[in-house]
Write a protein that holds these residues in place. Sequence first.
Motif, PDB file in Angstrom:
ATOM      1  N   ALA A   1      -5.880  10.091  -2.774  1.00 32.81           N
ATOM      2  CA  ALA A   1      -5.883  10.769  -4.068  1.00 32.81           C
ATOM      3  C   ALA A   1      -7.257  10.615  -4.696  1.00 32.81           C
ATOM      4  O   ALA A   1      -7.681   9.513  -5.021  1.00 32.81           O
ATOM      5  N   ASN A   2      -7.963  11.736  -4.832  1.00 29.88           N
ATOM      6  CA  ASN A   2      -9.322  11.709  -5.344  1.00 29.88           C
ATOM      7  C   ASN A   2      -9.507  12.919  -6.238  1.00 29.88           C
ATOM      8  O   ASN A   2      -9.830  14.004  -5.770  1.00 29.88           O
ATOM      9  N   GLY A   3      -9.262  12.753  -7.517  1.00 28.41           N
ATOM     10  CA  GLY A   3      -9.346  13.862  -8.458  1.00 28.41           C
ATOM     11  C   GLY A   3      -8.099  14.724  -8.418  1.00 28.41           C
ATOM     12  O   GLY A   3      -7.144  14.453  -7.704  1.00 28.41           O
ATOM     13  N   VAL A  17      -6.473  24.977  -1.017  1.00 28.70           N
ATOM     14  CA  VAL A  17      -6.134  23.655  -1.543  1.00 28.70           C
ATOM     15  C   VAL A  17      -7.431  22.873  -1.643  1.00 28.70           C
ATOM     16  O   VAL A  17      -8.219  22.848  -0.682  1.00 28.70           O
ATOM     17  N   ASN A  18      -7.674  22.236  -2.799  1.00 27.24           N
ATOM     18  CA  ASN A  18      -8.881  21.424  -2.882  1.00 27.24           C
ATOM     19  C   ASN A  18      -8.715  20.245  -3.828  1.00 27.24           C
ATOM     20  O   ASN A  18      -7.868  20.247  -4.718  1.00 27.24           O
ATOM     21  N   ASN A  19      -9.515  19.238  -3.547  1.00 25.47           N
ATOM     22  CA  ASN A  19      -9.702  18.076  -4.401  1.00 25.47           C
ATOM     23  C   ASN A  19     -11.124  17.595  -4.153  1.00 25.47           C
ATOM     24  O   ASN A  19     -11.913  18.296  -3.512  1.00 25.47           O
ATOM     25  N   TYR A  20     -11.487  16.417  -4.623  1.00 26.40           N
ATOM     26  CA  TYR A  20     -12.855  15.927  -4.419  1.00 26.40           C
ATOM     27  C   TYR A  20     -13.162  15.607  -2.962  1.00 26.40           C
ATOM     28  O   TYR A  20     -14.315  15.464  -2.585  1.00 26.40           O
ATOM     29  N   THR A  58       0.848  -1.189   0.000  1.00 28.15           N
ATOM     30  CA  THR A  58       0.000   0.000   0.000  1.00 28.15           C
ATOM     31  C   THR A  58       0.878   1.231   0.000  1.00 28.15           C
ATOM     32  O   THR A  58       2.046   1.188   0.336  1.00 28.15           O
ATOM     33  N   GLY A  59       0.288   2.391  -0.376  1.00 24.26           N
ATOM     34  CA  GLY A  59       1.019   3.643  -0.353  1.00 24.26           C
ATOM     35  C   GLY A  59       1.299   4.060   1.078  1.00 24.26           C
ATOM     36  O   GLY A  59       0.594   3.695   2.000  1.00 24.26           O
ATOM     37  N   SER A  60       2.342   4.880   1.286  1.00 28.13           N
ATOM     38  CA  SER A  60       2.717   5.237   2.652  1.00 28.13           C
ATOM     39  C   SER A  60       2.647   6.733   2.915  1.00 28.13           C
ATOM     40  O   SER A  60       3.010   7.174   3.982  1.00 28.13           O
ATOM     41  N   SER A  61       2.195   7.546   1.949  1.00 28.07           N
ATOM     42  CA  SER A  61       2.194   8.988   2.167  1.00 28.07           C
ATOM     43  C   SER A  61       1.114   9.422   3.136  1.00 28.07           C
ATOM     44  O   SER A  61       1.238  10.456   3.774  1.00 28.07           O
ATOM     45  N   GLY A  62       0.040   8.666   3.264  1.00 24.72           N
ATOM     46  CA  GLY A  62      -1.029   8.995   4.189  1.00 24.72           C
ATOM     47  C   GLY A  62      -1.830  10.216   3.790  1.00 24.72           C
ATOM     48  O   GLY A  62      -2.627  10.707   4.572  1.00 24.72           O
ATOM     49  N   GLY A  63      -1.639  10.756   2.609  1.00 24.45           N
ATOM     50  CA  GLY A  63      -2.395  11.911   2.143  1.00 24.45           C
ATOM     51  C   GLY A  63      -1.854  13.248   2.602  1.00 24.45           C
ATOM     52  O   GLY A  63      -2.467  14.281   2.359  1.00 24.45           O
TER      53      GLY A  63
END
Length: 132
Positions: free
Chosen positions: A63-65, A43-46, A18-23
Motif C-alpha cells: 500500500a503506497n498512496g 489501475v495506479n498508485n505510487y 504482518t499483512g497477508s494480502s500480498g498486494g
Amino acid sequence: MRHLILMLPIALVACATTGSSGGNVAIETTANGQSLPGVQCVVNNYNGSWNVTTPATINVGSANGDLRIVCDKEGYRTSEMVFRPSGPLGSSVGLGVGGGGGNVGVGVGLSVPIALGSGGYPSRVTVNLNPQ
C-alpha cells in the motif's frame, strides 16, 4: 534480570504480525447488477500503473498512496474509484523488571510499539458502470 533479557526477543516475535494480502487486488466490473467483462481499466498508485481488462487480478505491491481505478467501455460512462490504504493498528507493550531489598524498589521500563498488520487496499474491488 538475565531471564528477562532472554525472554524479550521471544515476546516481540510472538506479538508481531504482518499483512497477508500480498498486494493482490481482484477487479470486477458490473452494470445494472450484472457482471460486465471486457472492460478496460487503468489501475495506479505510487508503485506504478497497470492496464487491465476485467475481470483481472493484479499485484499492486505494498500500500503506497491512493489506489485509483478508472474503467471505460464503449456505451458506458467512465467510472473511477479511489481507495486510501487502511492504516496499521498500533499498540505498545510495556515490559519491566523490578527488584530491591527492604523498602527500596528499583524498576526499569521499556515501551515498544508493535504494528498489528501492515494496512493495505481491499483484496476485491467491483466497479459499477452506468450506460450512457
